[in-house]
Design an enzyme around this catalytic site. Structure first.
Site, PDB file in Angstrom:
ATOM      1  N   GLU A 167      33.335  40.375  36.555  1.00 45.60           N
ATOM      2  CA  GLU A 167      32.093  41.136  36.425  1.00 45.60           C
ATOM      3  C   GLU A 167      32.268  42.574  35.920  1.00 45.60           C
ATOM      4  O   GLU A 167      32.153  43.543  36.687  1.00 45.60           O
ATOM      5  CB  GLU A 167      31.346  41.136  37.762  1.00 45.60           C
ATOM      6  CG  GLU A 167      31.036  39.738  38.268  1.00 45.60           C
ATOM      7  CD  GLU A 167      30.149  39.732  39.509  1.00 45.60           C
ATOM      8  OE1 GLU A 167      29.974  40.774  40.147  1.00 45.60           O
ATOM      9  OE2 GLU A 167      29.605  38.653  39.816  1.00 45.60           O
ATOM     10  N   GLU A 353      30.189  31.712  39.609  1.00 45.31           N
ATOM     11  CA  GLU A 353      29.672  32.067  40.944  1.00 45.31           C
ATOM     12  C   GLU A 353      28.181  31.791  40.993  1.00 45.31           C
ATOM     13  O   GLU A 353      27.458  32.090  40.041  1.00 45.31           O
ATOM     14  CB  GLU A 353      29.865  33.556  41.269  1.00 45.31           C
ATOM     15  CG  GLU A 353      31.235  33.959  41.715  1.00 45.31           C
ATOM     16  CD  GLU A 353      31.329  35.446  42.043  1.00 45.31           C
ATOM     17  OE1 GLU A 353      30.328  36.048  42.490  1.00 45.31           O
ATOM     18  OE2 GLU A 353      32.417  36.006  41.828  1.00 45.31           O
TER      19      GLU A 353
HETATM   20  C1  GBH Z   1      29.256  38.854  43.149  1.00 51.45           C
HETATM   21  O1  GBH Z   1      28.618  39.894  42.473  1.00 51.45           O
HETATM   22  C2  GBH Z   1      30.679  39.236  43.435  1.00 51.45           C
HETATM   23  O2  GBH Z   1      31.553  38.735  42.442  1.00 51.45           O
HETATM   24  C3  GBH Z   1      31.172  38.830  44.794  1.00 51.45           C
HETATM   25  O3  GBH Z   1      32.347  39.504  45.102  1.00 51.45           O
HETATM   26  C4  GBH Z   1      30.095  39.047  45.827  1.00 51.45           C
HETATM   27  O4  GBH Z   1      30.535  38.767  47.118  1.00 51.45           O
HETATM   28  C5  GBH Z   1      28.934  38.193  45.469  1.00 51.45           C
HETATM   29  O5  GBH Z   1      28.468  38.497  44.191  1.00 51.45           O
HETATM   30  C6  GBH Z   1      27.755  38.331  46.410  1.00 51.45           C
HETATM   31  O6  GBH Z   1      27.213  39.606  46.334  1.00 51.45           O
HETATM   32  O7  GBH Z   1      19.414  44.286  44.754  1.00 51.45           O
HETATM   33  O8  GBH Z   1      17.903  42.759  43.613  1.00 51.45           O
HETATM   34  O9  GBH Z   1      18.946  44.602  42.402  1.00 51.45           O
HETATM   35  C7  GBH Z   1      27.243  39.738  42.258  1.00 51.45           C
HETATM   36  C8  GBH Z   1      26.615  40.881  41.486  1.00 51.45           C
HETATM   37  C9  GBH Z   1      25.142  42.706  41.593  1.00 51.45           C
HETATM   38  C10 GBH Z   1      24.291  40.545  42.112  1.00 51.45           C
HETATM   39  C11 GBH Z   1      23.965  43.361  42.277  1.00 51.45           C
HETATM   40  C12 GBH Z   1      23.067  41.170  42.741  1.00 51.45           C
HETATM   41  C13 GBH Z   1      21.750  43.235  43.051  1.00 51.45           C
HETATM   42  C14 GBH Z   1      20.397  42.548  43.043  1.00 51.45           C
HETATM   43  N1  GBH Z   1      25.454  41.420  42.172  1.00 51.45           N
HETATM   44  N2  GBH Z   1      22.792  42.511  42.262  1.00 51.45           N
HETATM   45  S1  GBH Z   1      19.065  43.610  43.493  1.00 51.45           S
END
Ligand code: GBH
Length: 442
Positions: A167, A353
Site C-alpha cells: 500500500e 486484502e
Molecule cells: C490495510 O490497509 C492494511 O494493509 C492492514 O495492515 C490493516 O490491518 C488493514 O488494512 C485493516 O485496516 O476512515 O472511511 O476514510 C487498509 C487501508 C486506509 C483502508 C484508510 C481504510 C480509511 C477509511 N485503509 N481507510 S475512512
C-alpha cells in the site's frame, strides 16, 4: 453462506493475509526498534499507546498458526518480512535469528502445501533509518535494495510470489500528509518525496529479485472508492482529485511510467529533483498486480483557504463496519474493471486484502461473526462476477487470518477469522473460519 470454490475458475487461489508487525511480537527474537514503536510511544498517536511488542506472539506460535491455515484449506498465505527483524539497524549486520524464523516460516508453508506470498515492507521501518529521514531520504532506494538482497538471498528460492511494498498510499499519504500512521507527519513536501521514493523502492527491489532469479513479482495497491458527497461540481471535483491521489498515482507510476497531471500540478515543486528519470526503474515489467479493497469514502470541497488538495471526507449513509467504514462491495468490481481497462490489461490481478473489523465481542459471543461472513460473501460475489466477465482476477486473500494489532487503533478492532484472546494469546476460530473451510472443501 460463502460462494464455494467450485464457482470460481479452476486455478483461482484462496488465501489469508497478515503482516509482520501486526502479529509477530517485535520485542522478541532480536528485532530492531521500528518507527511504529516510536510513534506508539508518543501519547495521542495510538489508542492506549499500544504497540506491537508482543502482538499475537506469532514468533513463538508459528506452527499452530500454519496448522490453522492448512485446516481452513487455504492455498496461499500472504505474510510480510520485517526489515527491522532482518536488519535491526536497517543496514549492516543481519539478525541470524530473524533470518532463521522466515526460513522456517517458508518451509512450514511448503510442508503444508501452502504457497508463500511475501511482502517486503508492511510498514515497520527500522528506527535507525527513520532517524535519517526515512521515506523522505532518497537513500532509502539503496537501503531497501540491500535489505531485499539479504532476505531474498535466504528465502527467495522458495517464495511463490513477492511484492516489495504494501500500500504505497498508506506509506506516503496517510503517514506523511494525514499524520495518522508513523512517522505521523503533516507535511506536503515530505509526502511528495515519500510518494515517489516508495515507488522507487518498488522498482529497486524488483530489480534485485529478478537478479536473484525470482519470478512472479508484483505490486500491491490499496484503493478506496471516492464518491462525491453532494450533487455539485465542487463535490465531483473533490472526488476526482481524491481518486487521482489515492487510486491512480501509484498504479499509474508502475504501469504507465507517469503520474496523473493533476497530482503533479498539486504537488508542485515538492517532488524530488529528477523524478522523471526514475520511471525506467519504477515501471519495469511486473507479473501481477494486487488490490487491497475495504471501503468507499465521500468527498467534498474544503473551505476556500485550505491548501491543495482542498477536500474533506464526509460521513456516508451506508451501513458501516466497526471501523466506521462504509460497506460498499460494488467498489471492488469498480476497481477490478478500472485497473484492467485503464492500467493492467491481461496482467493477473489478485485481491490481496479484503475483510472487516466486526463487532465480535459486542454480540456476547466473540466467535459468532455473521457480519464478517456477510461482508466476505458480498465481496466474493463481486470477484466471482468479475472473473466470469473475463477480468483476469486470479485469487482472493482474506484480511486477516487472525485478530491483530490494528495500527493507530491498537488491539480493539478485530479483523480476524480467528479470535485471539489478548490475555492468554490462545487462538479460537470464529464462525467465519468454519464458513471459509466449508467453501474451500473440494
Ligand atoms: C490495510 O490497509 C492494511 O494493509 C492492514 O495492515 C490493516 O490491518 C488493514 O488494512 C485493516 O485496516 O476512515 O472511511 O476514510 C487498509 C487501508 C486506509 C483502508 C484508510 C481504510 C480509511 C477509511 N485503509 N481507510 S475512512
Amino acid at each position: 453462506m460463502l460462494p464455494h470454490r467450485s464457482e470460481f475458475p479452476t486455478d483461482f487461489l484462496f488465501g489469508a493475509a497478515t503482516s509482520a508487525y501486526q502479529i509477530e511480537g517485535h520485542a522478541q527474537g532480536g528485532a530492531g526498534r521500528t518507527h511504529w514503536d516510536d510513534f506508539a510511544a508518543t501519547p495521542g498517536n495510538v489508542a492506549g499507546a499500544e504497540d506491537g511488542a508482543i502482538a499475537c506472539d506469532h514468533l513463538n506460535r508459528m506452527d499452530e498458526d500454519l496448522d490453522l491455515l492448512k485446516d481452513a484449506g487455504f492455498d496461499a498465505y500472504r505474510f510480510s518480512t520485517s526489515w527491522a527483524r532482518v536488519l535491526p539497524e536497517g543496514r549492516g549486520t543481519p539478525n541470524a535469528e530473524g533470518l532463521d524464523f522466515y526460513d522456517r516460516l517458508v518451509d512450514g508453508l511448503l510442508e503444508r502445501g501452502i504457497k508463500p506470498a511475501a511482502t517486503l515492507y508492511h510498514w515497520e521501518l527500522p528506527s535507525a533509518l527513520s532517524d535519517l529521514g526515512g521515506w523522505r531520504n532518497r537513500d532509502i532506494g539503496d537501503w531497501f535494495a540491500d535489505y531485499t538482497e539479504v532476505i531474498m538471498s535466504r528465502i527467495g528460492d522458495r517464495i511463490w510470489s513477492a511484492a516489495p511494498i504494501n500500500e504505497p498510499w498508506c506509506v506516503s499519504w496517510l503517514s506523511h500528509f494525514e499524520g495518522i500512521h508513523a512517522p505521523g507527519l503533516r507535511d506536503i513536501r515530505a509526502t511528495a518525496r515519500a510518494m515517489h521514493h516508495v515507488l522507487l523502492c518498488h522498482g529497486r527491489a524488483t530489480e534485485v529479485m529478478r537478479g536473484l532469479g525470482m519470478s512472479n513479482l508484483g505490486a500491491v495497491c490499496n484503493m478506496e472508492y471516492a464518491g462525491p458527497a453532494a450533487d455539485t461540481d465542487a463535490a465531483r471535483k473533490a472526488a476526482r482529485v481524491q481518486d487521482a491521489i489515492y487510486n491512480r498515482f501509484f498504479i499509474s507510476g508502475i504501469m504507465k511510467g507517469s503520474y496523473p497531471d493533476e497530482v503533479v500540478e498539486g504537488l508542485g515543486d515538492y517532488l524530488p529533483d529528477g523524478w522523471q528519470d526514475d520511471f525506467k526503474t519504477i515501471s519495469q515489467p511486473i507479473d501481477w498486480i494486487g488490490l487491497n479493497y475495504y471501503t468507499r469514502r465521500l468527498h467534498d470541497a474544503a473551505p476556500e483557504s485550505a491548501p491543495w488538495p482542498a477536500t474533506v471526507g464526509v460521513d456516508g449513509p451506508l451501513p458501516k463496519t466497526a471501523m466506521g467504514w462504509e460497506i460498499y462491495p460494488e467498489g471492488l468490481s469498480h476497481f477490478l474493471t478500472m485497473m484492467q481497462q485503464e492500467y493492467t490489461g491481461d496482467l493477473p490481478i489478485y485481491v490481496t486484502e479484503n475483510g472487516l473489523a466486526g463487532n465480535d465481542e459486542l454480540t456476547g459471543d466473540p466467535l459468532s461473526d455473521p457480519d464478517r461472513i456477510a461482508y466476505l460473501a458480498a465481496h466474493l460475489k463481486q470477484v466471482k462476477q468479475a472473473a466470469a466477465d473475463g477480468i483476469p482476477v486470479k485469487g482472493y486473500f482474506a484480511w486477516s487470518l487472525m485478530d491483530n494489532y490494528e495500527w493507530a487503533e491498537g488491539y480493539a478492532p478485530r479483523f480476524g477469522l480467528i479470535h485471539v484472546d489478548w490475555a492468554s494469546l490462545n487462538r479460537y476460530p470464529k464462525a467465519s473460519f468454519s464458513a471459509i473451510r466449508e467453501a474451500l472443501k473440494s
